[in-house]
Design a protein around this motif. Structure first.
Motif, PDB file in Angstrom:
ATOM      1  N   LEU A  35       0.839  -1.207   0.000  1.00 36.84           N
ATOM      2  CA  LEU A  35       0.000   0.000   0.000  1.00 36.84           C
ATOM      3  C   LEU A  35       0.873   1.255   0.000  1.00 36.84           C
ATOM      4  O   LEU A  35       0.631   2.193  -0.752  1.00 36.84           O
ATOM      5  CB  LEU A  35      -0.915  -0.005   1.232  1.00 36.84           C
ATOM      6  N   THR A  36       1.907   1.255   0.839  1.00 37.95           N
ATOM      7  CA  THR A  36       2.800   2.406   0.922  1.00 37.95           C
ATOM      8  C   THR A  36       3.484   2.635  -0.426  1.00 37.95           C
ATOM      9  O   THR A  36       3.614   3.779  -0.878  1.00 37.95           O
ATOM     10  CB  THR A  36       3.863   2.174   2.019  1.00 37.95           C
ATOM     11  N   GLU A  37       3.909   1.549  -1.072  1.00 40.31           N
ATOM     12  CA  GLU A  37       4.572   1.684  -2.385  1.00 40.31           C
ATOM     13  C   GLU A  37       3.625   2.287  -3.414  1.00 40.31           C
ATOM     14  O   GLU A  37       3.997   3.183  -4.170  1.00 40.31           O
ATOM     15  CB  GLU A  37       5.043   0.306  -2.871  1.00 40.31           C
ATOM     16  N   GLU A  43       1.913   8.817   6.032  1.00 42.51           N
ATOM     17  CA  GLU A  43       2.240  10.217   6.272  1.00 42.51           C
ATOM     18  C   GLU A  43       3.539  10.591   5.564  1.00 42.51           C
ATOM     19  O   GLU A  43       4.486   9.809   5.539  1.00 42.51           O
ATOM     20  CB  GLU A  43       2.406  10.441   7.777  1.00 42.51           C
ATOM     21  N   GLY A  44       3.560  11.785   5.005  1.00 45.02           N
ATOM     22  CA  GLY A  44       4.769  12.258   4.355  1.00 45.02           C
ATOM     23  C   GLY A  44       4.886  11.832   2.904  1.00 45.02           C
ATOM     24  O   GLY A  44       5.861  12.173   2.228  1.00 45.02           O
ATOM     25  N   LEU A  45       3.913  11.066   2.399  1.00 44.29           N
ATOM     26  CA  LEU A  45       3.959  10.648   0.995  1.00 44.29           C
ATOM     27  C   LEU A  45       3.259  11.647   0.079  1.00 44.29           C
ATOM     28  O   LEU A  45       3.228  11.472  -1.132  1.00 44.29           O
ATOM     29  CB  LEU A  45       3.302   9.264   0.828  1.00 44.29           C
TER      30      LEU A  45
END
Ligand code: ZN
Length: 159
Positions: free
Chosen positions: A88-90, A122-124
């Motif tokens: 998900l983060t990727e 956060e931060g993406l």
């Protein structure tokens, strides 16, 4: 019964998880991920494939999905690494993605997972949103539980 059994066996052989979103389909990437008409700026993150199908039935979401494959549950021995959170983060880090909707269950485990996921996102540079909670469509107030009533009143909006 045999044709039914054969059909189920064939479906079992052909259906596989999408390597992008985790949805089940006979093709990989799945028909949702490859649908050019869908809004690729919004990813709706859900617990299970059945949630994808429920949202599709409701025609509620025209963007993409991400199936976590469960929620964090210390009692059941499910930790963050058992879920598709890294994937998900990727995906959320790709420039085309503007919003991630954490459409997770309104349970302690679901909300723990949503909190954990939002910290990782956060931060993406993506907007992180959650599902609204409140009065169901067609619902009367006097039959609702206290938690739902309180959440609905807290999330009130101007009409
Ligand atoms: Zn997919």
């Amino acid at each position: 019964m045999k044709p039914l059994g054969d059909a189920i066996a064939r479906a079992y052989e052909m259906v596989r998880p999408c390597t992008v979103c985790g949805n089940w389909d006979t093709q990989d990437p799945c028909s949702i991920c490859t649908d050019e008409t869908r809004d690729k700026t919004v990813i709706c993150c859900v617990q299970d494939v059945s949630d994808v199908w429920a949202l599709e039935r409701a025609r509620a979401h025209r963007g993409l999905y991400h199936v976590l494959g469960g929620v964090i549950s210390p009692l059941d021995g499910v930790g963050p690494d058992d879920l598709r959170l890294r994937e998900l983060t990727e995906r959320a880090g790709q420039p085309a993605v503007l919003e991630v909707v954490l459409a997770l269950p309104a349970t302690v485990d679901g909300q723990t997972t949503a909190h954990y996921a939002s910290e990782r996102l956060e931060g993406l540079g993506v907007t992180i949103t959650g599902m609204a909670r409140g009065v169901p469509v067609g619902g009367e107030l006097d039959v609702l539980d206290e938690g739902t009533l309180a959440a609905a009143l807290k999330a009130r909006r101007p009409l």
